[in-house]
Design a protein around this motif. Sequence first.
Motif, PDB file in Angstrom:
ATOM      1  N   MET A 245      48.741  43.216  29.271  1.00  0.00           N
ATOM      2  CA  MET A 245      47.473  44.256  29.334  1.00  0.00           C
ATOM      3  C   MET A 245      46.585  43.615  30.511  1.00  0.00           C
ATOM      4  N   ASP A 246      46.048  44.839  31.049  1.00  0.00           N
ATOM      5  CA  ASP A 246      45.312  44.710  32.229  1.00  0.00           C
ATOM      6  C   ASP A 246      43.821  44.429  31.496  1.00  0.00           C
ATOM      7  N   CYS A 247      43.582  43.216  31.180  1.00  0.00           N
ATOM      8  CA  CYS A 247      42.407  42.832  30.687  1.00  0.00           C
ATOM      9  C   CYS A 247      41.953  41.331  30.636  1.00  0.00           C
ATOM     10  N   PRO A 248      40.747  40.945  31.051  1.00  0.00           N
ATOM     11  CA  PRO A 248      40.537  39.591  31.292  1.00  0.00           C
ATOM     12  C   PRO A 248      40.710  38.642  29.744  1.00  0.00           C
ATOM     13  N   LYS A 249      41.695  37.475  30.337  1.00  0.00           N
ATOM     14  CA  LYS A 249      41.900  36.726  29.168  1.00  0.00           C
ATOM     15  C   LYS A 249      40.808  36.357  28.122  1.00  0.00           C
ATOM     16  N   GLU A 250      39.403  36.005  28.692  1.00  0.00           N
ATOM     17  CA  GLU A 250      38.416  35.724  27.951  1.00  0.00           C
ATOM     18  C   GLU A 250      37.923  36.726  26.965  1.00  0.00           C
ATOM     19  N   VAL A 251      38.284  38.078  27.420  1.00  0.00           N
ATOM     20  CA  VAL A 251      37.856  39.240  26.646  1.00  0.00           C
ATOM     21  C   VAL A 251      38.941  39.257  25.282  1.00  0.00           C
ATOM     22  N   LEU A 252      40.102  39.151  25.619  1.00  0.00           N
ATOM     23  CA  LEU A 252      41.160  39.170  24.419  1.00  0.00           C
ATOM     24  C   LEU A 252      40.737  37.688  23.625  1.00  0.00           C
ATOM     25  N   LEU A 253      40.658  36.854  23.875  1.00  0.00           N
ATOM     26  CA  LEU A 253      40.315  35.533  23.115  1.00  0.00           C
ATOM     27  C   LEU A 253      39.005  36.046  22.272  1.00  0.00           C
ATOM     28  N   SER A 254      37.878  36.388  22.752  1.00  0.00           N
ATOM     29  CA  SER A 254      36.716  36.770  21.904  1.00  0.00           C
ATOM     30  C   SER A 254      37.034  37.912  21.008  1.00  0.00           C
ATOM     31  N   ALA A 255      37.959  38.887  21.262  1.00  0.00           N
ATOM     32  CA  ALA A 255      38.368  39.938  20.274  1.00  0.00           C
ATOM     33  C   ALA A 255      39.252  39.174  19.208  1.00  0.00           C
ATOM     34  N   MET A 256      40.299  38.495  19.710  1.00  0.00           N
ATOM     35  CA  MET A 256      40.774  37.535  18.489  1.00  0.00           C
ATOM     36  C   MET A 256      39.877  36.730  17.618  1.00  0.00           C
ATOM     37  N   ALA A 257      38.740  36.366  17.904  1.00  0.00           N
ATOM     38  CA  ALA A 257      38.047  35.429  17.253  1.00  0.00           C
ATOM     39  C   ALA A 257      37.113  36.174  16.381  1.00  0.00           C
ATOM     40  N   GLN A 258      36.744  37.346  16.889  1.00  0.00           N
ATOM     41  CA  GLN A 258      36.080  38.482  16.198  1.00  0.00           C
ATOM     42  C   GLN A 258      36.950  38.877  15.122  1.00  0.00           C
ATOM     43  N   ALA A 259      38.056  39.153  15.363  1.00  0.00           N
ATOM     44  CA  ALA A 259      38.946  39.622  14.381  1.00  0.00           C
ATOM     45  C   ALA A 259      39.332  38.592  13.246  1.00  0.00           C
ATOM     46  N   ASP A 260      39.193  37.450  13.558  1.00  0.00           N
ATOM     47  CA  ASP A 260      39.904  36.255  12.680  1.00  0.00           C
ATOM     48  C   ASP A 260      41.268  36.128  12.916  1.00  0.00           C
ATOM     49  N   ILE A 261      41.658  35.928  13.939  1.00  0.00           N
ATOM     50  CA  ILE A 261      42.973  36.098  14.474  1.00  0.00           C
ATOM     51  C   ILE A 261      43.568  34.922  15.240  1.00  0.00           C
ATOM     52  N   ASP A 262      44.424  34.067  14.951  1.00  0.00           N
ATOM     53  CA  ASP A 262      44.683  32.714  15.616  1.00  0.00           C
ATOM     54  C   ASP A 262      45.357  33.216  16.960  1.00  0.00           C
ATOM     55  N   PRO A 263      44.765  33.050  18.002  1.00  0.00           N
ATOM     56  CA  PRO A 263      45.497  33.162  19.338  1.00  0.00           C
ATOM     57  C   PRO A 263      46.965  32.667  19.515  1.00  0.00           C
ATOM     58  N   ALA A 264      47.129  31.802  18.827  1.00  0.00           N
ATOM     59  CA  ALA A 264      48.392  30.821  18.968  1.00  0.00           C
ATOM     60  C   ALA A 264      49.464  31.333  17.993  1.00  0.00           C
TER      61      ALA A 264
END
Length: 288
Positions: A245-264
């Motif tokens: 995805m053409d999207c900053p990694k920090e934005v993805l990490l923030s969205a995963m945290a908000q959605a309560d999804i483990d990035p790993a």
Amino acid sequence: MEKLTSPKTIEAILNRYGLHFNKRFGQNFLIDDNIVNKIVEAGQVTKDDVVLEIGPGIGTMTRVLSEHAGKVYTVEIDKKLIPVLRETLADCDNVTVVEGDILKTDVAALLAKDLETASLKIVANLPYYVTTPIIMGFLESALPVERMTFLIQKEVGERLCAEPGTKAYGSLTIAAAFYAEMEISFYVPATVFMPRPRVDSIVVTLTKRDEPPAALVDKALFFKVVRAAFQSRRKTLINSMSSAMDCPKEVLLSAMAQADIDPAIRGEKLTGEDFARLANALAEGLGR
């Protein structure tokens, strides 16, 4: 009428018209009456229905459908089979044979008048090479399809109906489940086809949902997230999505945290609802 599931009859018809099995169109004809009847039964076809069939071949299943349905439209891409169908379906007054590619056919226009008074069901023995485009095309369409029953390659059917965490589970599973509820009706061995394919088949039924299983802020983004999550199945969710995805990694990490999804976690562990939460959180993060 000759028994169309008989190998001798099939050979005689093909010889009479100077035809051969066309590999280009994935032609494998059913030679088992029981399987044909079970497919139509799985389709729950009644006289109140107009049925769309795709790839009738020599009309084997078409004849059975005509006995149960109010009206049958059968679309055949191989123009050489049209004269055969006119012969084998000559006494089926409620069948309309249409020559054409189903992916290029305006089905809504074709069935418009009949759909004013009848419900639509789709029953088909699909060629393996175009299974996914056909199924997703009907799922994404606005056609008022009540039920779809497809005889398809076993592997594809199992992918459609897979559970999270399994090897078969993937983007196709989630995309199809967004539009429909799916179930495996029964398995079909390669031995009931002529010529015999190299793989077994499966009959799946799909019932379109009235509403998606989860509310989405941005539908296109949802499907983009799903595709990205499965682009590299062995990678973690964050690594796969960062690459795709053409999207900053920090934005993805923030969205995963908000959605309560483990990035790993890996994408194959997430449900459609998980992906919906992630896509909605990402939409917010992107200001959509």
